[in-house]
Design a protein around this motif. Structure first.
Motif, PDB file in Angstrom:
ATOM      1  N   ASP A  33      -0.199  -3.544  14.095  1.00 49.49           N
ATOM      2  CA  ASP A  33      -0.367  -3.166  15.491  1.00 49.49           C
ATOM      3  C   ASP A  33      -1.207  -1.898  15.616  1.00 49.49           C
ATOM      4  N   ALA A  34      -1.588  -1.598  16.846  1.00 47.97           N
ATOM      5  CA  ALA A  34      -2.496  -0.476  17.088  1.00 47.97           C
ATOM      6  C   ALA A  34      -1.902   0.862  16.665  1.00 47.97           C
ATOM      7  N   ASP A  35      -0.570   0.971  16.721  1.00 50.30           N
ATOM      8  CA  ASP A  35       0.051   2.248  16.358  1.00 50.30           C
ATOM      9  C   ASP A  35       0.593   2.248  14.932  1.00 50.30           C
ATOM     10  N   GLU A  36       0.250   1.236  14.147  1.00 53.70           N
ATOM     11  CA  GLU A  36       0.724   1.127  12.771  1.00 53.70           C
ATOM     12  C   GLU A  36      -0.378   1.460  11.773  1.00 53.70           C
ATOM     13  N   ILE A  37      -0.036   2.247  10.787  1.00 52.63           N
ATOM     14  CA  ILE A  37      -0.894   2.431   9.618  1.00 52.63           C
ATOM     15  C   ILE A  37      -0.256   1.606   8.505  1.00 52.63           C
ATOM     16  N   THR A  38      -0.935   0.569   8.092  1.00 52.31           N
ATOM     17  CA  THR A  38      -0.357  -0.368   7.126  1.00 52.31           C
ATOM     18  C   THR A  38      -0.693   0.042   5.696  1.00 52.31           C
ATOM     19  N   LEU A  39       0.284  -0.143   4.828  1.00 50.79           N
ATOM     20  CA  LEU A  39       0.167   0.256   3.427  1.00 50.79           C
ATOM     21  C   LEU A  39       0.615  -0.879   2.537  1.00 50.79           C
ATOM     22  N   TRP A  40      -0.207  -1.217   1.538  1.00 47.05           N
ATOM     23  CA  TRP A  40       0.175  -2.193   0.516  1.00 47.05           C
ATOM     24  C   TRP A  40       0.365  -1.466  -0.802  1.00 47.05           C
ATOM     25  N   THR A  41       1.538  -1.655  -1.391  1.00 48.52           N
ATOM     26  CA  THR A  41       1.831  -1.066  -2.696  1.00 48.52           C
ATOM     27  C   THR A  41       2.562  -2.091  -3.548  1.00 48.52           C
ATOM     28  N   TRP A  42       2.860  -1.722  -4.777  1.00 46.94           N
ATOM     29  CA  TRP A  42       3.704  -2.536  -5.637  1.00 46.94           C
ATOM     30  C   TRP A  42       5.041  -1.802  -5.814  1.00 46.94           C
ATOM     31  N   ASP A  43       5.997  -2.476  -6.369  1.00 50.61           N
ATOM     32  CA  ASP A  43       7.338  -1.907  -6.496  1.00 50.61           C
ATOM     33  C   ASP A  43       7.319  -0.651  -7.355  1.00 50.61           C
ATOM     34  N   ARG A  44       8.070   0.369  -6.900  1.00 52.48           N
ATOM     35  CA  ARG A  44       8.221   1.622  -7.615  1.00 52.48           C
ATOM     36  C   ARG A  44       6.904   2.359  -7.808  1.00 52.48           C
ATOM     37  N   SER A  45       6.015   2.259  -6.839  1.00 47.43           N
ATOM     38  CA  SER A  45       4.747   2.985  -6.919  1.00 47.43           C
ATOM     39  C   SER A  45       4.732   4.201  -6.007  1.00 47.43           C
ATOM     40  N   VAL A  46       5.610   4.226  -4.986  1.00 47.99           N
ATOM     41  CA  VAL A  46       5.718   5.352  -4.068  1.00 47.99           C
ATOM     42  C   VAL A  46       7.201   5.602  -3.776  1.00 47.99           C
ATOM     43  N   SER A  47       7.492   6.780  -3.265  1.00 46.81           N
ATOM     44  CA  SER A  47       8.867   7.124  -2.940  1.00 46.81           C
ATOM     45  C   SER A  47       9.357   6.297  -1.756  1.00 46.81           C
TER      46      SER A  47
END
Length: 427
Positions: A33-47
């Motif tokens: 959506d317009a107010d969403e910043i979408t992020l793709w990661t893999w498991d255990r790559s970010v907190s």
């Protein structure tokens, strides 16, 4: 063998990066959506905790925007490349593993973080890590996340049985180089008949490669993977296998864990994350028995990741606010305490949380090993072609471990690399 600089940077066919930019002709728009910043990661790559905060409370410094994260299981790179090929429903931010150089030929797909003043933050991060995401033209296509400095992990109870010192500094002095490490392994075998010092000889190659100042290609496009230094690393791996100090466990198999849980591998060189992935996870009953010392052969790095903003982002500035907040020195400490992701910011190293005694390692402050190791890693040029070169050597080392003559394997590796680089259009 040489690759012209013009050719390297104009791989429009996508050979060096998997060919995904030639596919698709969809409309260019980002995911969410317009107010969403979408992020793709893999498991255990970010907190997970920090991400959840940005999802529920919004992105710090980017009023009106919240995060929407998707964990991509299994074939992360395939999913990312497919999305970029279609040029539609592309996330604002993607995680990139240590193969960040494979994206250099198509740098225009990503936002240049210098446009947002990223250079002002450079002093907070390790030079070698920062430089890994800078293209030959000076574009910064990704932001540093974690690193993988190496150390010598060992079981104190098993070393005591062998009459070997368990003091980290004394052990490091006993095995300052790889020959000393091999001698240590042979000493262990006197009390533990089947003791090994590595899971397989491909592991040795990977660790040794991470200690060197250069890999397979130079910045001006010359192939240097046939030099004596790499031949010595190849033969080092062979010698360890020949001397019975490798378990010969196939990559990806449960045997990798078995050699640790059984105590068959009392010592081993690994990146900081190796401790969590193997001893801490596979052998929890050995808590308190493990220690870490400086690695034989010098400081090195294996692994580490980045975050990149795609050119399809609906609001690159908000995306930049998120990644610089998530990877701030204080939040990198959070990622370490949560899941052992070792920081790329030396400013993190002195924080109290990083200096806490580690119960699994008998109360040792492991930052005293991994911090200096991370600082001493050499800046290495990574080529887009590393992705096709490295697997060739790994495959031949697996053949060597299965009985192939080491000289034949080396020659075959060089022939295959030349063939692959020719097929890629590099030579």
């Amino acid at each position: 063998m040489a690759v012209s600089r013009r050719r390297l940077l104009a791989l429009g066919a996508g050979a060096a990066a998997g060919g995904f930019w030639t596919a698709g002709c969809g409309s260019q728009r980002s995911l969410g959506d317009a107010d969403e910043i979408t992020l793709w990661t893999w498991d255990r790559s970010v907190s997970d905790e920090l991400v959840a905060r940005a999802e529920t409370k919004g992105i710090p410094g980017a009023d009106g925007f919240r995060l929407s994260r998707t964990n991509i299981g299994g074939h992360f790179n395939t999913k990312v490349r497919t999305a970029l090929a279609g040029k539609s429903l592309v996330p604002d931010i993607i995680g990139i593993n240590s193969d960040v150089a494979t994206y250099f030929p198509h740098q225009d797909v990503f936002v240049d973080l210098n446009d947002f003043g990223a250079a002002e933050l450079k002093s907070r991060y390790l030079d070698w890590k920062w430089n890994e995401c800078i293209t030959p033209e000076g574009r910064m296509i990704a932001f540093p996340m974690d690193t993988g400095p190496t150390g010598l992990f060992y079981r104190t109870d098993l070393l005591k049985q062998a009459g070997i010192t368990t003091d980290p500094k004394e052990l490091a002095a006993r095995a300052p180089d790889w020959d000393g490490f091999i001698a240590l392994g042979k000493e262990l075998r006197k009390s533990r008949e089947r003791a090994v010092i590595c899971p397989n000889i491909r592991h040795v190659w990977s660790i040794r490669l991470g200690q060197l100042a250069s890999k397979f290609m130079t910045e001006d496009g010359r192939y240097v993977g046939d030099r004596d230094e790499l031949r010595e690393a190849f033969e080092l791996a062979y010698r360890i296998g020949r001397d019975g100090l490798s378990a010969g466990a196939p990559e990806g198999s449960t045997d990798l864990y078995g050699v640790v849980t059984s105590g068959r591998q009392p010592v081993g060189i690994g990146a900081v994350w190796w401790g969590l992935a193997f001893p801490e996870s596979a052998a929890p009953k050995t808590e308190g028995e493990w220690r870490v010392a400086d690695p034989p052969g010098g400081a090195g790095n294996v692994g580490g990741s980045f975050l990149a903003i795609t050119k399809y982002s609906k609001n690159p500035e908000a995306a930049y606010k998120f990644i610089t907040w998530l990877q701030s020195p204080e939040n990198q400490v959070k990622a370490f305490t949560e899941m052992s992701l070792f920081p790329s910011s030396p400013r993190s190293f002195t924080r109290p949380e990083m200096r806490e005694p580690r119960p699994f390692y008998g109360g040792q402050r492991t930052i005293e090993v991994f911090g200096p190791s991370a600082r001493q890693v050499k800046t290495v040029y990574r080529s887009p072609y590393d992705r096709v070169i490295d697997p060739v050597f790994a495959a031949e080392l697996a053949n060597v471990e299965s009985g192939k003559n080491v000289d034949t394997a080396w020659r075959d590796a060089q022939d295959t690399v030349e063939r692959e680089l020719t097929r890629e259009g590099a030579i």
